[in-house]
Design a protein around this motif. Structure first.
Motif, PDB file in Angstrom:
ATOM      1  N   HIS A  40       0.773  -1.294  -0.002  1.00  0.00           N
ATOM      2  CA  HIS A  40       0.084   0.119   0.050  1.00  0.00           C
ATOM      3  C   HIS A  40       0.809   1.228  -0.098  1.00  0.00           C
ATOM      4  CE1 HIS A  40      -3.697  -2.220   0.342  1.00  0.00           C
ATOM      5  NE2 HIS A  40      -3.413  -2.619   1.426  1.00  0.00           N
ATOM      6  N   THR A  41       1.795   1.351   0.717  1.00  0.00           N
ATOM      7  CA  THR A  41       3.062   2.335   0.886  1.00  0.00           C
ATOM      8  C   THR A  41       3.554   2.509  -0.647  1.00  0.00           C
ATOM      9  OG1 THR A  41       3.298   2.012   3.098  1.00  0.00           O
ATOM     10  CG2 THR A  41       4.876   3.366   1.972  1.00  0.00           C
ATOM     11  N   LEU A  42       3.946   1.567  -1.186  1.00  0.00           N
ATOM     12  CA  LEU A  42       4.421   1.722  -2.559  1.00  0.00           C
ATOM     13  C   LEU A  42       3.239   2.132  -3.682  1.00  0.00           C
ATOM     14  CD1 LEU A  42       6.763   0.985  -4.537  1.00  0.00           C
ATOM     15  CD2 LEU A  42       6.126  -1.208  -4.802  1.00  0.00           C
ATOM     16  N   GLU A  43       2.271   1.687  -3.511  1.00  0.00           N
ATOM     17  CA  GLU A  43       1.098   2.195  -4.443  1.00  0.00           C
ATOM     18  C   GLU A  43       0.983   3.505  -4.105  1.00  0.00           C
ATOM     19  OE1 GLU A  43      -2.285  -0.127  -3.407  1.00  0.00           O
ATOM     20  OE2 GLU A  43      -1.492  -1.850  -4.473  1.00  0.00           O
ATOM     21  N   ASP A  44       0.814   4.124  -3.089  1.00  0.00           N
ATOM     22  CA  ASP A  44       0.871   5.530  -2.638  1.00  0.00           C
ATOM     23  C   ASP A  44       1.950   6.324  -3.135  1.00  0.00           C
ATOM     24  OD1 ASP A  44      -1.499   4.952  -1.060  1.00  0.00           O
ATOM     25  OD2 ASP A  44      -0.606   4.977   0.740  1.00  0.00           O
ATOM     26  N   LEU A  45       3.003   5.809  -2.940  1.00  0.00           N
ATOM     27  CA  LEU A  45       4.312   6.534  -3.517  1.00  0.00           C
ATOM     28  C   LEU A  45       4.181   6.665  -5.149  1.00  0.00           C
ATOM     29  CD1 LEU A  45       6.829   5.097  -1.131  1.00  0.00           C
ATOM     30  CD2 LEU A  45       6.261   7.468  -1.026  1.00  0.00           C
ATOM     31  N   SER A  46       3.873   5.598  -5.658  1.00  0.00           N
ATOM     32  CA  SER A  46       3.818   5.484  -7.064  1.00  0.00           C
ATOM     33  C   SER A  46       2.848   6.503  -7.804  1.00  0.00           C
ATOM     34  CB  SER A  46       3.551   4.096  -7.573  1.00  0.00           C
ATOM     35  OG  SER A  46       4.322   3.098  -7.159  1.00  0.00           O
ATOM     36  N   SER A  47       1.561   6.843  -6.931  1.00  0.00           N
ATOM     37  CA  SER A  47       0.552   7.425  -7.232  1.00  0.00           C
ATOM     38  C   SER A  47       1.128   9.025  -7.060  1.00  0.00           C
ATOM     39  CB  SER A  47      -0.729   7.470  -6.308  1.00  0.00           C
ATOM     40  OG  SER A  47      -1.537   8.306  -6.612  1.00  0.00           O
ATOM     41  N   ARG A  48       1.940   9.321  -6.118  1.00  0.00           N
ATOM     42  CA  ARG A  48       2.451  10.578  -5.852  1.00  0.00           C
ATOM     43  C   ARG A  48       3.514  10.827  -6.966  1.00  0.00           C
ATOM     44  NH1 ARG A  48       4.557  11.007   0.295  1.00  0.00           N
ATOM     45  NH2 ARG A  48       5.292  12.704  -0.871  1.00  0.00           N
ATOM     46  N   VAL A  49       4.285  10.031  -7.226  1.00  0.00           N
ATOM     47  CA  VAL A  49       5.193  10.190  -8.298  1.00  0.00           C
ATOM     48  C   VAL A  49       4.591  10.589  -9.623  1.00  0.00           C
ATOM     49  CG1 VAL A  49       6.877   9.110  -9.848  1.00  0.00           C
ATOM     50  CG2 VAL A  49       7.259   8.973  -7.322  1.00  0.00           C
ATOM     51  N   ASP A  50       3.436   9.857  -9.897  1.00  0.00           N
ATOM     52  CA  ASP A  50       2.730  10.065 -11.138  1.00  0.00           C
ATOM     53  C   ASP A  50       2.035  11.405 -11.362  1.00  0.00           C
ATOM     54  OD1 ASP A  50       3.059   7.651 -12.033  1.00  0.00           O
ATOM     55  OD2 ASP A  50       1.483   6.748 -11.556  1.00  0.00           O
ATOM     56  N   GLY A  51       1.624  11.848 -10.101  1.00  0.00           N
ATOM     57  CA  GLY A  51       1.066  13.280 -10.004  1.00  0.00           C
ATOM     58  C   GLY A  51       2.294  14.396 -10.027  1.00  0.00           C
ATOM     59  N   VAL A  52       3.550  14.221  -9.711  1.00  0.00           N
ATOM     60  CA  VAL A  52       4.565  14.870  -9.759  1.00  0.00           C
ATOM     61  C   VAL A  52       5.083  15.024 -11.085  1.00  0.00           C
ATOM     62  CG1 VAL A  52       6.919  15.336  -8.993  1.00  0.00           C
ATOM     63  CG2 VAL A  52       5.301  15.004  -7.199  1.00  0.00           C
ATOM     64  N   LYS A  53       4.889  13.834 -11.856  1.00  0.00           N
ATOM     65  CA  LYS A  53       5.436  13.770 -13.212  1.00  0.00           C
ATOM     66  C   LYS A  53       4.593  14.711 -13.853  1.00  0.00           C
ATOM     67  CE  LYS A  53       7.794   9.400 -13.685  1.00  0.00           C
ATOM     68  NZ  LYS A  53       7.727   8.230 -14.036  1.00  0.00           N
ATOM     69  N   GLU A  54       3.256  14.548 -13.824  1.00  0.00           N
ATOM     70  CA  GLU A  54       2.174  15.363 -14.399  1.00  0.00           C
ATOM     71  C   GLU A  54       2.503  16.912 -14.269  1.00  0.00           C
ATOM     72  OE1 GLU A  54      -1.965  14.061 -13.967  1.00  0.00           O
ATOM     73  OE2 GLU A  54      -1.426  11.914 -14.042  1.00  0.00           O
ATOM     74  N   GLU A  55       2.620  17.236 -12.953  1.00  0.00           N
ATOM     75  CA  GLU A  55       2.819  18.587 -12.664  1.00  0.00           C
ATOM     76  C   GLU A  55       4.004  18.970 -13.403  1.00  0.00           C
ATOM     77  OE1 GLU A  55       1.761  22.418 -10.921  1.00  0.00           O
ATOM     78  OE2 GLU A  55       0.689  20.400 -11.165  1.00  0.00           O
ATOM     79  N   ASN A  56       5.098  18.217 -13.336  1.00  0.00           N
ATOM     80  CA  ASN A  56       6.114  18.686 -13.970  1.00  0.00           C
ATOM     81  C   ASN A  56       6.189  19.064 -15.614  1.00  0.00           C
ATOM     82  OD1 ASN A  56       9.126  19.396 -14.128  1.00  0.00           O
ATOM     83  ND2 ASN A  56       9.537  17.098 -14.693  1.00  0.00           N
ATOM     84  N   LEU A  57       5.469  18.087 -16.197  1.00  0.00           N
ATOM     85  CA  LEU A  57       5.072  18.403 -17.543  1.00  0.00           C
ATOM     86  C   LEU A  57       4.337  19.426 -18.030  1.00  0.00           C
ATOM     87  CD1 LEU A  57       4.300  14.734 -18.833  1.00  0.00           C
ATOM     88  CD2 LEU A  57       6.440  16.035 -19.367  1.00  0.00           C
ATOM     89  N   LYS A  58       3.181  20.085 -16.991  1.00  0.00           N
ATOM     90  CA  LYS A  58       2.586  21.213 -17.128  1.00  0.00           C
ATOM     91  C   LYS A  58       3.544  22.198 -17.009  1.00  0.00           C
ATOM     92  CE  LYS A  58      -1.718  19.233 -15.327  1.00  0.00           C
ATOM     93  NZ  LYS A  58      -2.880  19.246 -14.331  1.00  0.00           N
ATOM     94  N   LEU A  59       4.184  22.301 -15.906  1.00  0.00           N
ATOM     95  CA  LEU A  59       5.211  23.564 -15.602  1.00  0.00           C
ATOM     96  C   LEU A  59       6.301  23.582 -16.672  1.00  0.00           C
ATOM     97  CD1 LEU A  59       5.832  23.067 -11.914  1.00  0.00           C
ATOM     98  CD2 LEU A  59       4.293  24.691 -12.942  1.00  0.00           C
ATOM     99  N   LYS A  60       6.757  22.655 -17.560  1.00  0.00           N
ATOM    100  CA  LYS A  60       7.694  22.712 -18.506  1.00  0.00           C
ATOM    101  C   LYS A  60       7.079  23.304 -19.371  1.00  0.00           C
ATOM    102  CE  LYS A  60      10.738  18.847 -17.784  1.00  0.00           C
ATOM    103  NZ  LYS A  60      11.493  17.455 -18.736  1.00  0.00           N
ATOM    104  N   SER A  61       5.817  22.862 -19.863  1.00  0.00           N
ATOM    105  CA  SER A  61       4.872  23.594 -21.032  1.00  0.00           C
ATOM    106  C   SER A  61       4.799  25.035 -20.688  1.00  0.00           C
ATOM    107  CB  SER A  61       3.743  22.904 -20.977  1.00  0.00           C
ATOM    108  OG  SER A  61       2.871  23.525 -21.971  1.00  0.00           O
TER     109      SER A  61
END
Length: 90
Positions: A40-61
């Motif tokens: 469950h901890t790994l799932e939560d961390l993976s979800s957070r990483v995915d969210g950060v990646k999406e935010e990073n792409l938006k900010l780059k754009s």
């Protein structure tokens, strides 16, 4: 036939075996719960990483758009025009 001492030994041995089995079962249960918690901890961390990646792409754009906007403003402004020092000296 078994003597009374032999019967006591078998009873004690079977009690020890049951205790060992119970201890093993408890240890397995504890380990399973720990694995599930880690999953469950790994799932939560993976979800957070995915969210950060999406935010990073938006900010780059957004940075690219802002960079292009600033370049356009600078090229339109006479203050930021490149000067040709050779032609001024002649």
């Amino acid at each position: 036939m078994h003597s009374k001492k032999e019967d006591e030994y078998f009873t004690m041995s079977s009690d020890d075996g049951e205790m060992e089995n119970q201890a093993e079962l408890e240890e397995k249960t504890r380990l399973i719960n720990q694995v599930l918690e880690l999953q469950h901890t790994l799932e939560d961390l993976s979800s957070r990483v995915d969210g950060v990646k999406e935010e990073n792409l938006k900010l780059k754009s957004e940075n690219q758009v802002l960079g292009q906007y600033i370049e356009n403003l600078m090229s339109a402004s006479s203050v930021f025009q490149t000067t040709d020092t050779k032609s001024k000296r002649k």
